[in-house]
Design a protein around this motif. Structure first.
Motif, PDB file in Angstrom:
ATOM      1  N   VAL A 266       0.835  -1.201   0.000  1.00 45.06           N
ATOM      2  CA  VAL A 266       0.000   0.000   0.000  1.00 45.06           C
ATOM      3  C   VAL A 266       0.871   1.253   0.000  1.00 45.06           C
ATOM      4  N   GLN A 267       1.975   1.210   0.735  1.00 45.56           N
ATOM      5  CA  GLN A 267       2.880   2.355   0.752  1.00 45.56           C
ATOM      6  C   GLN A 267       3.460   2.615  -0.642  1.00 45.56           C
ATOM      7  N   VAL A 268       3.809   1.517  -1.350  1.00 46.56           N
ATOM      8  CA  VAL A 268       4.324   1.670  -2.713  1.00 46.56           C
ATOM      9  C   VAL A 268       3.249   2.262  -3.613  1.00 46.56           C
ATOM     10  N   ARG A 269       1.996   1.754  -3.450  1.00 42.72           N
ATOM     11  CA  ARG A 269       0.903   2.276  -4.266  1.00 42.72           C
ATOM     12  C   ARG A 269       0.694   3.764  -4.004  1.00 42.72           C
ATOM     13  N   ASN A 270       0.703   4.154  -2.716  1.00 42.77           N
ATOM     14  CA  ASN A 270       0.530   5.562  -2.379  1.00 42.77           C
ATOM     15  C   ASN A 270       1.687   6.402  -2.914  1.00 42.77           C
ATOM     16  N   GLN A 271       2.887   5.822  -2.904  1.00 34.67           N
ATOM     17  CA  GLN A 271       4.050   6.509  -3.448  1.00 34.67           C
ATOM     18  C   GLN A 271       3.863   6.764  -4.945  1.00 34.67           C
ATOM     19  N   ILE A 272       3.345   5.757  -5.649  1.00 32.25           N
ATOM     20  CA  ILE A 272       3.116   5.909  -7.082  1.00 32.25           C
ATOM     21  C   ILE A 272       2.045   6.967  -7.346  1.00 32.25           C
ATOM     22  N   GLU A 273       0.951   6.922  -6.560  1.00 30.36           N
ATOM     23  CA  GLU A 273      -0.113   7.915  -6.753  1.00 30.36           C
ATOM     24  C   GLU A 273       0.398   9.325  -6.523  1.00 30.36           C
ATOM     25  N   THR A 274       1.200   9.502  -5.467  1.00 37.36           N
ATOM     26  CA  THR A 274       1.783  10.823  -5.201  1.00 37.36           C
ATOM     27  C   THR A 274       2.683  11.250  -6.353  1.00 37.36           C
ATOM     28  N   GLY A 275       3.463  10.289  -6.879  1.00 39.76           N
ATOM     29  CA  GLY A 275       4.334  10.591  -8.002  1.00 39.76           C
ATOM     30  C   GLY A 275       3.561  11.005  -9.242  1.00 39.76           C
ATOM     31  N   PRO A 319       3.859   1.348 -18.380  1.00 35.89           N
ATOM     32  CA  PRO A 319       2.481   1.672 -17.962  1.00 35.89           C
ATOM     33  C   PRO A 319       1.862   0.664 -17.002  1.00 35.89           C
ATOM     34  N   GLU A 320       2.251  -0.608 -17.081  1.00 38.10           N
ATOM     35  CA  GLU A 320       1.622  -1.588 -16.189  1.00 38.10           C
ATOM     36  C   GLU A 320       1.928  -1.321 -14.724  1.00 38.10           C
ATOM     37  N   ARG A 321       2.930  -0.458 -14.453  1.00 41.78           N
ATOM     38  CA  ARG A 321       3.263  -0.136 -13.070  1.00 41.78           C
ATOM     39  C   ARG A 321       2.430   1.009 -12.514  1.00 41.78           C
ATOM     40  N   PHE A 322       1.960   1.918 -13.377  1.00 38.19           N
ATOM     41  CA  PHE A 322       1.262   3.092 -12.845  1.00 38.19           C
ATOM     42  C   PHE A 322      -0.161   3.281 -13.374  1.00 38.19           C
ATOM     43  N   ILE A 323      -0.504   2.675 -14.521  1.00 32.92           N
ATOM     44  CA  ILE A 323      -1.858   2.855 -15.058  1.00 32.92           C
ATOM     45  C   ILE A 323      -2.929   2.330 -14.096  1.00 32.92           C
ATOM     46  N   PRO A 324      -2.774   1.116 -13.497  1.00 33.69           N
ATOM     47  CA  PRO A 324      -3.809   0.663 -12.560  1.00 33.69           C
ATOM     48  C   PRO A 324      -4.011   1.626 -11.393  1.00 33.69           C
ATOM     49  N   GLU A 328      -7.468   3.569 -10.405  1.00 29.72           N
ATOM     50  CA  GLU A 328      -8.080   3.452  -9.080  1.00 29.72           C
ATOM     51  C   GLU A 328      -8.243   4.813  -8.417  1.00 29.72           C
ATOM     52  N   SER A 329      -7.299   5.693  -8.617  1.00 36.24           N
ATOM     53  CA  SER A 329      -7.321   6.999  -7.954  1.00 36.24           C
ATOM     54  C   SER A 329      -8.140   8.041  -8.714  1.00 36.24           C
ATOM     55  N   GLY A 330      -8.647   7.682  -9.912  1.00 33.44           N
ATOM     56  CA  GLY A 330      -9.435   8.619 -10.689  1.00 33.44           C
ATOM     57  C   GLY A 330      -8.617   9.635 -11.462  1.00 33.44           C
ATOM     58  N   LEU A 331      -7.308   9.391 -11.583  1.00 27.64           N
ATOM     59  CA  LEU A 331      -6.439  10.326 -12.287  1.00 27.64           C
ATOM     60  C   LEU A 331      -6.286  10.000 -13.768  1.00 27.64           C
ATOM     61  N   ILE A 332      -6.801   8.844 -14.191  1.00 20.33           N
ATOM     62  CA  ILE A 332      -6.507   8.363 -15.538  1.00 20.33           C
ATOM     63  C   ILE A 332      -7.043   9.296 -16.626  1.00 20.33           C
ATOM     64  N   GLY A 333      -8.193   9.905 -16.404  1.00 19.80           N
ATOM     65  CA  GLY A 333      -8.764  10.787 -17.424  1.00 19.80           C
ATOM     66  C   GLY A 333      -7.871  11.972 -17.712  1.00 19.80           C
ATOM     67  N   GLU A 334      -7.471  12.666 -16.647  1.00 22.18           N
ATOM     68  CA  GLU A 334      -6.597  13.833 -16.803  1.00 22.18           C
ATOM     69  C   GLU A 334      -5.245  13.429 -17.375  1.00 22.18           C
ATOM     70  N   LEU A 335      -4.692  12.313 -16.861  1.00 23.26           N
ATOM     71  CA  LEU A 335      -3.385  11.854 -17.324  1.00 23.26           C
ATOM     72  C   LEU A 335      -3.414  11.460 -18.788  1.00 23.26           C
ATOM     73  N   SER A 336      -4.439  10.725 -19.187  1.00 26.77           N
ATOM     74  CA  SER A 336      -4.548  10.267 -20.567  1.00 26.77           C
ATOM     75  C   SER A 336      -4.635  11.437 -21.542  1.00 26.77           C
TER      76      SER A 336
END
Length: 543
Positions: A266-275, A319-324, A328-336
């Motif tokens: 979970v910490q890694v996931r949160n780290q990725i989301e913050t990144g 992408p397989e490391r950060f797209i999921p 999940e965080s709802g950032l995909i629309g803006e990022l895409s």
């Protein structure tokens, strides 16, 4: 634990009745003891025989009687006010502690009740299991069937949970579609907790009827354990929440116990989301381009845009490391849209015959304004709509087909081509192909990989090719990795291919060089290399 309103305590009313009766009896005895003399004086005063003292006694008696009647009435009024105030306070406490929809405890009450339950269990050498249960795909229920149906699903879920749990269990709804149950048990009976958790999941894996609609629900359940009184409720809820999300990653509709390694994930996931959040405004997300060719001739006809993360800390992240995490965080629309915009700016330099294909997340197809947002990018960048191909995975068609139809029809009207991606792996049907204006079908790479040693896979590919021909939809094959596969696909009639045999996804600089070598670049200038661009590698710090 869960509680319901109780009637007023009858013993309190009985005590007041005894006191009242005592006062009445004392008043009667006092009247009997002194009544004879007083009444004689009163009678004499009334008929005018007595003198001053008799008249004073009569007046005092009347005043006393009036005071007694007034006091008695006031006494009853005060009692009624106390009863009403007590009932109102009790009702307010109940409402403050209870979820109004399910009758379960709310979050605030759970934290207090649960901490007390942990302390009591520890004193008795028992343990406490905390179940955190989340209904699977509940948002889809609200989106498709409406919030009234969502409320009905929550009510039925609460009824089923209460029916399975023992009466001693604390039951709560944290909010949304998350429920919590706490059970105290003997450490030797941990297997019973597994049995109970499995029964809960099985019970919830059923349909709910609402307005003649059959709504299917399921549940993912995470379990945290309190072995002593040192653990806090906040920690238990967090641990169970982590286990629950781990359960969803494993396929949902099951239960999982919390383990310490999950917290690191979970910490890694949160780290990725913050990144992701910090990297978007810094321009760390960039497009790479995978060649698409005409299989029979080898002619370059387009590129599929694939997103990459050029992290200054971890290097080039696939992408397989950060797209999921972005989904999940709802950032995909803006990022895409951010990366598609950059891809369009780059692709403006390409020859008009070269198509830019972009993948669209299923989450973006839930946005009713998506077609307008993509059209706005076309206008702002000046990229020709005829050179853009939007790829939609077939599994996303089941979410909300009317909305998807509206989006793809709008894009089609702008001149954008549409491709049905990963065909054969999802839930698509011939009716979807007929109802939606697709221009192309992409065969999933799993069929291409199995084609060499599997006649069945070859038969499936041939059937898809024939289907595409009958619908006037050319076929693209993903995952072409060797010449033998390319030759076989040509024999089967597949028109377009992509994969390592034709080239891996490359940066804008390398893509420009490739196009320049083939005379397919509009401008002589080649894009400048980006700072930090490097070789794709896993998420790890660079030296």
């Amino acid at each position: 634990m869960n509680s319901t309103p109780k009637p007023l305590d009858r013993s309190e009313g009985a005590k007041r009745d005894i006191i009242t009766g005592g006062i009445v009896v004392a008043a009667i005895l006092l009247f009997i003891g002194t009544g004879g003399n007083v009444m004689q004086a009163v009678v004499r005063a009334l008929i005018g025989i007595g003198g001053g003292p008799d008249r004073v006694l009569a007046t005092a008696l009347v005043l006393n009687i009036a005071l007694i009647l007034f006091g008695w009435r006031r006494y009853n009024d005060l009692n009624r006010e106390i009863r009403e105030r007590t009932e109102a306070e009790r009702r307010a406490r109940y409402l403050a502690d209870t979820d109004p929809l399910t009758g379960f405890l709310n979050r605030r009450a759970l934290l207090v009740t649960g901490q007390r339950m942990i302390a009591e269990a520890a004193a008795e050498k028992r343990e406490v299991a905390l179940f955190l249960l989340d209904l699977d795909h509940f948002k889809r229920v609200n989106d498709i069937h409406g919030h009234a149906a969502g409320d009905r699903v929550l009510e039925v879920a609460a009824e089923r949970i209460a029916a399975v749990l023992p009466p001693s269990a604390a039951k709560a709804r944290l909010g949304g579609d998350e429920f919590v149950a706490m059970i105290s048990f003997d450490p030797a009976a941990r297997s019973d907790i597994d049995t109970l958790a499995a029964e809960l999941v099985t019970t919830l894996d059923d349909t709910v009827t609402h307005d003649s609609q059959q709504i299917r629900i399921g549940a993912s359940l995470g379990i945290a354990l309190a072995r002593d009184a040192s653990i806090t409720m906040e920690t238990m809820v967090r641990q169970a929440d982590i286990a629950m999300y781990h359960c969803k990653d494993e396929g949902r509709n099951r239960h999982v116990w919390f383990e310490q390694g999950m917290e690191m994930a979970v910490q890694v996931r949160n780290q990725i989301e913050t990144g992701i959040r910090e990297g978007m405004p810094r321009g760390e997300f960039v497009p790479h381009f995978e060649p698409q060719v005409h299989i029979a001739t080898g002619r370059l006809i387009g590129f599929e845009m694939l997103m990459r993360w050029e992290s200054p800390e971890y290097g080039l992240i696939p992408p397989e490391r950060f797209i999921p995490v972005a989904e999940e965080s709802g950032l995909i629309g803006e990022l895409s849209l951010l990366v598609i915009r950059e891809a369009m700016e780059i692709a403006k330099r390409w020859d008009p015959s070269i198509v830019l294909a972009v993948n669209i997340s299923p989450q973006q197809l839930k946005d009713p304004w998506f077609s307008q947002k993509l059209t706005k990018l076309l206008v702002e960048t000046g990229f020709p709509a005829a050179q853009l191909e939007v790829e939609i995975t077939e599994s996303s068609l089941f979410e909300n087909l009317p909305l998807v139809r509206s989006i793809v029809t709008s894009l089609k009207n702008q001149g954008v081509s549409l491709s049905l991606d990963d065909f054969g792996t999802g839930y698509s049907s011939l009716s979807h192909l007929r109802a939606l204006p697709f221009d192309r079908i992409k065969i999933d790479r799993s069929f291409i990989a199995a084609m060499g040693g599997s006649p069945d896979a070859q038969a499936i590919i041939l059937a898809i090719v024939r289907l595409g021909e009958s619908l006037a939809m050319p076929i693209t094959a993903e995952g072409v990795e060797d010449e033998a596969t390319a030759i076989e696909l040509t024999r089967l009639g597949c028109a377009k291919g992509q994969g390592w045999y034709y080239g891996r996804a490359a940066s804008a600089v390398d893509t420009d060089r490739l196009l320049a070598e083939r005379g397919l670049l509009r401008e002589a200038a080649i894009a400048e290399p980006r700072q930090g661009a490097g070789v794709e590698e896993p998420l790890r710090k660079t030296a």
